[in-house]
Design an enzyme around this catalytic site. Structure first.
Site, PDB file in Angstrom:
ATOM      1  N   GLU A 134       0.805  -1.218   0.000  1.00 61.41           N
ATOM      2  CA  GLU A 134       0.000   0.000   0.000  1.00 61.41           C
ATOM      3  C   GLU A 134       0.845   1.279   0.000  1.00 61.41           C
ATOM      4  O   GLU A 134       0.294   2.374  -0.079  1.00 61.41           O
ATOM      5  CB  GLU A 134      -0.962   0.014   1.184  1.00 61.41           C
ATOM      6  CG  GLU A 134      -0.329   0.110   2.544  1.00 61.41           C
ATOM      7  CD  GLU A 134      -1.375   0.283   3.641  1.00 61.41           C
ATOM      8  OE1 GLU A 134      -2.487   0.752   3.343  1.00 61.41           O
ATOM      9  OE2 GLU A 134      -1.068  -0.057   4.787  1.00 61.41           O
ATOM     10  N   ASP A 135       2.171   1.141   0.065  1.00 65.66           N
ATOM     11  CA  ASP A 135       3.043   2.318   0.032  1.00 65.66           C
ATOM     12  C   ASP A 135       4.012   2.231  -1.149  1.00 65.66           C
ATOM     13  O   ASP A 135       5.172   2.603  -1.043  1.00 65.66           O
ATOM     14  CB  ASP A 135       3.814   2.433   1.353  1.00 65.66           C
ATOM     15  CG  ASP A 135       4.468   3.806   1.519  1.00 65.66           C
ATOM     16  OD1 ASP A 135       3.908   4.799   1.025  1.00 65.66           O
ATOM     17  OD2 ASP A 135       5.544   3.888   2.137  1.00 65.66           O
ATOM     18  N   LEU A 136       3.508   1.747  -2.282  1.00 63.19           N
ATOM     19  CA  LEU A 136       4.329   1.634  -3.485  1.00 63.19           C
ATOM     20  C   LEU A 136       4.379   2.993  -4.180  1.00 63.19           C
ATOM     21  O   LEU A 136       3.373   3.481  -4.686  1.00 63.19           O
ATOM     22  CB  LEU A 136       3.730   0.582  -4.425  1.00 63.19           C
ATOM     23  CG  LEU A 136       4.449   0.371  -5.759  1.00 63.19           C
ATOM     24  CD1 LEU A 136       5.882  -0.095  -5.556  1.00 63.19           C
ATOM     25  CD2 LEU A 136       3.679  -0.611  -6.628  1.00 63.19           C
TER      26      LEU A 136
END
Length: 277
Positions: free
Chosen positions: A174-176
């Site tokens: 979710e933090d790409l």
């Protein structure tokens, strides 16, 4: 062994000051356990410090000491599931110390590259990772959108409705974003610092929109980038739009509560765009 930068750890939560104060001791223990020699200046992000080291055989690596919370606790598991396929290789892990021994990468990231090239690279990584299923330990998506006086009710309602979409069970980072993909030797580009979630691949789109937001040419530019990400990653456009709307409103509220005014404006712009699209 290490000197922690002043101000590091602020905003991490209860117990963080004690953890930060203990970081030099943790680094010493990890280096002793894995027979590591410091080999460069300490680096840090928001919730981790990274020390370049040499292993006993002389090979370069990095020692990462991370603050453990719901988002970071399963980073080692995610890296094991990626198994070096488009992601930094996990060499060892000590849960008690919160220490990860990782292959060393170049500090040059996709944030330093033209955005079209960066989106193409990330799209390729998304296609490679879409078949990895998240095990039961990985946290599942849950929607907790509460009322907020600054958020128009129609936007809040649309975001809540989007958050009711059934979720898949793919391993999602979710933090790409662009700074979390670094140049490597084994492969040209490798993902670092995954924040794993069990859900739809489309959930990961929004960091690629709010990062480098100043490069966008208004709503048309936002549409173009969104569609480019979906095309490169072979993502479902409708799902991506729904999760982008939901996450934009969720993060808009969080930014308002944390007095992050500039980021709140960006989230608001993305939310309004997604609601119209």
């Amino acid at each position: 062994m290490i000197t922690v930068p002043e101000g590091f750890g602020e905003g991490l939560g209860d117990g963080a000051p004690e953890w930060v104060a203990n970081l030099p001791k943790l680094a010493t223990k990890a280096c002793a356990r894995w027979r590591l020699t410091p080999d460069g200046a300490l680096m840090n992000g928001f919730c981790a410090v990274v020390l370049p080291v040499r292993q006993a055989d002389g090979h370069p690596a990095v020692l990462k000491l991370s603050w453990t919370d719901d988002e970071t606790q399963h980073e080692p598991l995610a890296l094991r599931l990626y198994d070096g396929n488009g992601a930094v290789r996990l060499l060892d892990h000590d849960a008690e110390l919160g220490a990860l021994l990782l292959e060393r990468l170049d500090r040059h990231s996709l944030d330093d590259e033209p955005v079209d090239l960066a989106i193409g690279v990330i799209g390729g990584l998304l296609r490679r990772h879409r078949g990895i299923q998240a095990p039961g330990e990985i946290r599942r998506f849950s929607s907790e959108l509460e009322d907020h006086p600054a958020i128009p009710r129609d936007l809040l309602g649309a975001a809540r409705e989007a958050g009711t979409r059934p979720m898949g069970t793919t391993l999602v980072n979710e933090d790409l974003h662009y700074e979390n993909v670094l140049r490597g030797d084994r492969e040209p580009w490798l993902v670092i610092d995954p924040k794993p979630l069990s859900g739809d691949p489309e959930y990961c789109v929004i960091p690629l929109l709010w990062n480098r937001f100043d490069e966008l040419d208004g709503p048309r530019g936002l549409t173009d980038r969104f569609l480019a990400v979906c095309d490169a990653g072979e993502l479902d456009v409708a799902k991506a739009r729904d999760w982008t709307l939901h996450r934009a409103v969720t993060n808009w509220i969080w930014c308002l509560e944390e007095d992050m005014a500039d980021m709140a404006v960006i989230c608001a712009d993305i939310a309004r765009w997604a609601a119209r699209t």
